[in-house]
Design an enzyme around this catalytic site. Sequence first.
Site, short mmCIF file in Angstrom:
data_model
loop_
_atom_site.label_atom_id
_atom_site.label_comp_id
_atom_site.label_asym_id
_atom_site.label_seq_id
_atom_site.Cartn_x
_atom_site.Cartn_y
_atom_site.Cartn_z
CG HIS A 161 49.90 45.14 52.29
ND1 HIS A 161 50.76 44.46 53.13
CD2 HIS A 161 48.91 45.62 53.08
CE1 HIS A 161 50.31 44.54 54.37
NE2 HIS A 161 49.18 45.24 54.37
CG HIS A 180 46.57 41.42 56.24
ND1 HIS A 180 45.46 42.12 56.70
CD2 HIS A 180 47.49 42.37 55.92
CE1 HIS A 180 45.70 43.42 56.66
NE2 HIS A 180 46.92 43.61 56.19
CD GLU A 235 49.85 50.34 54.93
OE1 GLU A 235 50.88 51.03 54.87
OE2 GLU A 235 49.42 49.86 55.98
CD GLU A 288 58.19 25.06 41.81
OE1 GLU A 288 57.72 26.10 41.34
OE2 GLU A 288 58.98 24.32 41.19
CG HIS A 318 50.61 44.50 58.92
ND1 HIS A 318 50.39 45.82 59.24
CD2 HIS A 318 49.83 44.26 57.83
CE1 HIS A 318 49.51 46.34 58.40
NE2 HIS A 318 49.17 45.41 57.53
#
Length: 271
Positions: A139, A141, A116, A169, A210
């Site tokens: 990044h 998941h 990525e 919040e 994703h």
Amino acid sequence: MKNIFDAHFLKEMQSATANMYRLGWDERNGGNISYLLKEEEVADYLYLEHVIRTIPTGFEAPELAGRIFIVTGTGKYFKNVKTDPETNLGIIRIGKDGSTAELLWGWEDGGKFTSELPAHLMSHIARLSVNPENRIIMHCHPDYTLAMTQVHDIDEKSFTRTLWGQMTESIVVFPDGVGVLPWMVCGNNEIGRATAEKMKDYRIVVWTLHGIYGAGKTMDETFGLIETVEKAAKQFILTSRFEKKNIITDENLVSLAEAFNIDFKREFLDL
Ligand code: 2HA
Ligand code: ZN
């Protein structure tokens, strides 16, 4: 020369990946982090003229020529970073041509940066254009955010409004809301460009089915941002089958923003 294993940026990568793994956000080789470092902080630990290998990045980022990053490796597991950082992480400098990575440390097994990297570097460029202090792209998941993309509309207004409405919040932590991309093939320049485009407006970009991209000045700030979005998504999933008896209204959100002096995306409310 100081010992690289004592470097705060290495320790931050180790604890972030360990925490993310522990939270279930990074199964197998899921997830990746890139952390923009200052040349002077790296120079305490490494000879900057000593390049171990050069690796083509597959895209042009002249804006980042000479910039140094510590990055997670492709195919590497977050759970292993803590005990074996020199195999699972690398420190790279973007070459003068903007399209090679000069390896200064790490990936001792011959490995290389995350698949990525295009999305990361393009996101760094986008965030730095908005905030020159941005350092981290992260990044992962996380379960509930992913689950939410299966069952919720993925337009940014309604996705953000739902997250803001889950807990007090939310709007305080992500007043810009969240960008959302439809399902796309990952690991290429196209998703990188699409993510970076969203990153001009959002510090969070959700990839449908994703995961999530987060950006911030520090590891804690970025981690905390993703953690808060994930917690709100968790509230949504946990309560979605029940009749809601108490909700946060648009007027409540406005009073919160006033109380905390927050500049938020007003167009995401129906005022
Ligand atoms: O690096 O998460 O998106 C593994 C991934 C790809
Ligand atoms: Zn991923």
